[in-house]
Motif scaffolding. Sequence first.
Motif, PDB file in Angstrom:
ATOM      1  N   ARG A 191       0.929  -0.851  -0.390  1.00 40.99           N
ATOM      2  CA  ARG A 191      -0.433  -0.144   0.050  1.00 40.99           C
ATOM      3  C   ARG A 191       0.687   0.983  -0.081  1.00 40.99           C
ATOM      4  NH1 ARG A 191      -2.692   3.008   4.816  1.00 40.99           N
ATOM      5  NH2 ARG A 191      -1.998   1.211   6.003  1.00 40.99           N
ATOM      6  N   ASP A 192       0.724   2.262  -0.411  1.00 34.50           N
ATOM      7  CA  ASP A 192       1.047   3.733  -0.981  1.00 34.50           C
ATOM      8  C   ASP A 192       0.734   4.845   0.124  1.00 34.50           C
ATOM      9  OD1 ASP A 192       2.931   2.371  -3.381  1.00 34.50           O
ATOM     10  OD2 ASP A 192       1.746   3.866  -4.653  1.00 34.50           O
ATOM     11  N   ILE A 193       1.570   5.358   1.621  1.00 31.49           N
ATOM     12  CA  ILE A 193       1.151   6.405   1.690  1.00 31.49           C
ATOM     13  C   ILE A 193       2.109   7.470   1.349  1.00 31.49           C
ATOM     14  CG2 ILE A 193       0.771   4.454   4.352  1.00 31.49           C
ATOM     15  CD1 ILE A 193       3.630   5.060   4.535  1.00 31.49           C
ATOM     16  N   GLU A 194       1.264   8.740   2.128  1.00 32.84           N
ATOM     17  CA  GLU A 194       1.543   9.807   1.921  1.00 32.84           C
ATOM     18  C   GLU A 194       1.856  10.718   3.359  1.00 32.84           C
ATOM     19  OE1 GLU A 194      -1.088  13.342   1.562  1.00 32.84           O
ATOM     20  OE2 GLU A 194      -0.444  12.904  -1.408  1.00 32.84           O
ATOM     21  N   ALA A 195       3.132  11.836   3.307  1.00 35.46           N
ATOM     22  CA  ALA A 195       3.631  12.018   4.379  1.00 35.46           C
ATOM     23  C   ALA A 195       3.868  12.952   3.749  1.00 35.46           C
ATOM     24  CB  ALA A 195       5.141  11.226   5.130  1.00 35.46           C
ATOM     25  N   ARG A 196       3.521  14.723   5.337  1.00 33.39           N
ATOM     26  CA  ARG A 196       3.924  15.948   4.651  1.00 33.39           C
ATOM     27  C   ARG A 196       5.667  16.758   5.457  1.00 33.39           C
ATOM     28  NH1 ARG A 196      -1.225  18.576   3.148  1.00 33.39           N
ATOM     29  NH2 ARG A 196      -2.191  17.314   3.808  1.00 33.39           N
ATOM     30  N   LEU A 197       5.888  17.035   4.746  1.00 29.39           N
ATOM     31  CA  LEU A 197       7.195  17.532   5.457  1.00 29.39           C
ATOM     32  C   LEU A 197       7.286  18.691   4.445  1.00 29.39           C
ATOM     33  CD1 LEU A 197      10.691  16.904   6.257  1.00 29.39           C
ATOM     34  CD2 LEU A 197      11.055  16.333   3.359  1.00 29.39           C
ATOM     35  N   THR A 198       7.274  19.744   5.980  1.00 33.56           N
ATOM     36  CA  THR A 198       7.383  20.732   5.654  1.00 33.56           C
ATOM     37  C   THR A 198       8.751  21.885   5.593  1.00 33.56           C
ATOM     38  OG1 THR A 198       5.343  21.389   6.699  1.00 33.56           O
ATOM     39  CG2 THR A 198       6.610  23.917   6.602  1.00 33.56           C
ATOM     40  N   LEU A 199       8.888  22.436   5.114  1.00 30.59           N
ATOM     41  CA  LEU A 199      10.699  23.118   4.744  1.00 30.59           C
ATOM     42  C   LEU A 199      10.702  24.943   4.575  1.00 30.59           C
ATOM     43  CD1 LEU A 199      11.980  20.788   1.855  1.00 30.59           C
ATOM     44  CD2 LEU A 199      12.467  20.243   3.912  1.00 30.59           C
ATOM     45  N   PRO A 200      11.844  25.364   5.717  1.00 30.98           N
ATOM     46  CA  PRO A 200      12.278  26.737   5.109  1.00 30.98           C
ATOM     47  C   PRO A 200      12.194  27.009   3.592  1.00 30.98           C
ATOM     48  CG  PRO A 200      13.610  25.456   6.431  1.00 30.98           C
ATOM     49  CD  PRO A 200      12.857  24.506   6.175  1.00 30.98           C
ATOM     50  N   LEU A 201      11.879  27.912   3.004  1.00 31.64           N
ATOM     51  CA  LEU A 201      12.557  28.220   1.578  1.00 31.64           C
ATOM     52  C   LEU A 201      14.374  27.921   1.136  1.00 31.64           C
ATOM     53  CD1 LEU A 201      11.204  29.791  -0.782  1.00 31.64           C
ATOM     54  CD2 LEU A 201      12.292  31.884   0.325  1.00 31.64           C
ATOM     55  N   GLU A 202      15.000  28.374   1.970  1.00 29.42           N
ATOM     56  CA  GLU A 202      16.436  28.013   1.878  1.00 29.42           C
ATOM     57  C   GLU A 202      16.136  26.854   1.423  1.00 29.42           C
ATOM     58  OE1 GLU A 202      16.217  31.874   4.024  1.00 29.42           O
ATOM     59  OE2 GLU A 202      15.170  29.936   4.356  1.00 29.42           O
ATOM     60  N   ARG A 203      15.809  26.497   1.729  1.00 30.25           N
ATOM     61  CA  ARG A 203      16.217  24.057   2.244  1.00 30.25           C
ATOM     62  C   ARG A 203      15.391  23.837   1.409  1.00 30.25           C
ATOM     63  NH1 ARG A 203      19.818  20.834   3.571  1.00 30.25           N
ATOM     64  NH2 ARG A 203      19.122  19.191   4.401  1.00 30.25           N
ATOM     65  N   ALA A 204      14.509  24.112   0.896  1.00 31.13           N
ATOM     66  CA  ALA A 204      13.722  23.562  -0.671  1.00 31.13           C
ATOM     67  C   ALA A 204      14.130  24.406  -1.741  1.00 31.13           C
ATOM     68  CB  ALA A 204      12.133  24.314  -0.555  1.00 31.13           C
ATOM     69  N   TYR A 205      15.180  25.278  -1.318  1.00 28.37           N
ATOM     70  CA  TYR A 205      15.528  25.536  -2.778  1.00 28.37           C
ATOM     71  C   TYR A 205      17.212  24.983  -3.119  1.00 28.37           C
ATOM     72  CZ  TYR A 205      19.225  29.262  -5.420  1.00 28.37           C
ATOM     73  OH  TYR A 205      20.759  29.437  -6.033  1.00 28.37           O
ATOM     74  N   SER A 206      18.094  24.942  -2.286  1.00 26.26           N
ATOM     75  CA  SER A 206      19.201  23.570  -2.005  1.00 26.26           C
ATOM     76  C   SER A 206      19.100  22.618  -2.317  1.00 26.26           C
ATOM     77  CB  SER A 206      19.965  24.386  -0.825  1.00 26.26           C
ATOM     78  OG  SER A 206      18.925  24.099   0.264  1.00 26.26           O
ATOM     79  N   SER A 230       5.689  24.290  -2.567  1.00 20.81           N
ATOM     80  CA  SER A 230       4.583  23.338  -2.367  1.00 20.81           C
ATOM     81  C   SER A 230       3.086  22.637  -2.884  1.00 20.81           C
ATOM     82  CB  SER A 230       4.181  25.258  -0.847  1.00 20.81           C
ATOM     83  OG  SER A 230       4.403  25.438  -0.244  1.00 20.81           O
ATOM     84  N   GLY A 231       2.678  21.696  -2.687  1.00 18.07           N
ATOM     85  CA  GLY A 231       2.617  20.966  -3.290  1.00 18.07           C
ATOM     86  C   GLY A 231       3.350  19.849  -4.310  1.00 18.07           C
ATOM     87  N   GLN A 232       4.107  19.692  -4.222  1.00 13.50           N
ATOM     88  CA  GLN A 232       4.859  19.106  -5.147  1.00 13.50           C
ATOM     89  C   GLN A 232       5.375  17.736  -4.114  1.00 13.50           C
ATOM     90  OE1 GLN A 232       8.909  20.175  -6.106  1.00 13.50           O
ATOM     91  NE2 GLN A 232       9.911  18.038  -6.551  1.00 13.50           N
ATOM     92  N   ARG A 233       4.756  16.715  -5.011  1.00 14.83           N
ATOM     93  CA  ARG A 233       4.776  15.417  -4.462  1.00 14.83           C
ATOM     94  C   ARG A 233       6.445  14.941  -4.699  1.00 14.83           C
ATOM     95  NH1 ARG A 233       0.592  12.128  -5.773  1.00 14.83           N
ATOM     96  NH2 ARG A 233      -0.373  11.010  -3.643  1.00 14.83           N
ATOM     97  N   ILE A 234       7.132  14.338  -3.713  1.00 15.68           N
ATOM     98  CA  ILE A 234       8.772  13.343  -3.789  1.00 15.68           C
ATOM     99  C   ILE A 234       8.050  11.744  -3.647  1.00 15.68           C
ATOM    100  CG2 ILE A 234      10.534  13.119  -3.344  1.00 15.68           C
ATOM    101  CD1 ILE A 234      10.524  16.141  -2.854  1.00 15.68           C
ATOM    102  N   ARG A 235       8.495  10.907  -4.688  1.00 16.87           N
ATOM    103  CA  ARG A 235       8.026   9.723  -4.845  1.00 16.87           C
ATOM    104  C   ARG A 235       9.502   9.131  -4.126  1.00 16.87           C
ATOM    105  NH1 ARG A 235       6.879   5.392  -9.434  1.00 16.87           N
ATOM    106  NH2 ARG A 235       6.270   3.388  -8.564  1.00 16.87           N
TER     107      ARG A 235
END
Length: 359
Positions: A191-206, A230-235
């Motif tokens: 079964r596939d599952i989903e988790a949320r990950l919140t990142l600061p802008l600098e971390r999302a950029y690098s 925001s909203g991007q999904r990483i598999r």
Amino acid sequence: MQNFRNYYLILGVPKDATADEIKKAYRRLARQLHPDVNPGDQSAEDKFKDINEAYDILSDIEKRAQYDQFSKFWKQKGFQGKQGVRLPNFKTWGNTKNTRKKPAEDVDFSDYSDFNKFLDQVLGRRREVRMATANDAPGVASSEPWSTASKKTSYVANSRPPRRDFDDREMRRETVDREMRRETVDREPRRDIEARLTLPLERAYSGGTERIRLEDGRAIEVNLPPAMVSGQRIRLRNQGMGGGDLYLKITVSPHPFFRLEMSDICCELPLTPSEAVLGGDIEVPTLDGLVKMKLPPGVTSGKRLRLANKGYPTGNGDRGDQLVEIQVLIPKEISEEERELYEKLRQIETFKPRQNLSV
């Protein structure tokens, strides 16, 4: 008794813990205390043996029931205070009519060197042998002529079928193999599952390596791509339930200075009145660090200046711009020297902003 082994305490679970709770506690401790993780640590190795012994008993329904039933006897008086082994009760030796098993309340605890020997006998964990002498068996029946009072005979305290002894390494391997077999039987469907990950802008950029902890207690390291939004999904393959996939849903937290508008990065840059009037080179923060920007003379609040290719990557090799909005700020408190200069400026300045009012 000091030698009582509380298996629930060893695994850190309550006595009414479910089988799943016991399994989760064992897995967590096994990962922490495994000899491969703690090479050369004798204390960790001893604890690893303890949790394997505890899990071997508590994960087996029958053994756990016996342990719960008989562990109440650990404070019983009568256990020998020295090393020894279990001796059979010779009071009924030769009496073939009495074949009924003795209830636990009628056990002579002096027959055991300590509580662990008693529990070993009940759970059938070890096979102990002692040579009994004539003093141990005064009531031998004449119907058994081969068991004379002067003859030494070997008695086995454990009436269960004998089992071969394992050294510590083999015992650990047996436990791990058994656990793997149970996991194969109890494995959840894919079964596939989903988790949320919140990142600061600098971390999302690098992007880069990020260690995250999932709701089921697992901690995994993830190699994140750069320029996440925001909203991007990483598999993440095979990180879900039963070999399924894990999808990380990205949220980029708001930044106190930068603001994303599509692929452009917007910011507000405060200026002093003299900087706004005179212009010149000033430093502007970007996601890549400070860069110099040429400020034109006479710039006003609200004007936007553009830093080309300093925005957010688009994912196809392009990059947006950074839009710098000017904010001219007026000081509320000034020094005496500044006040004198402003007084002189007021007397000599030629700029008359109210001269041509349409009134």
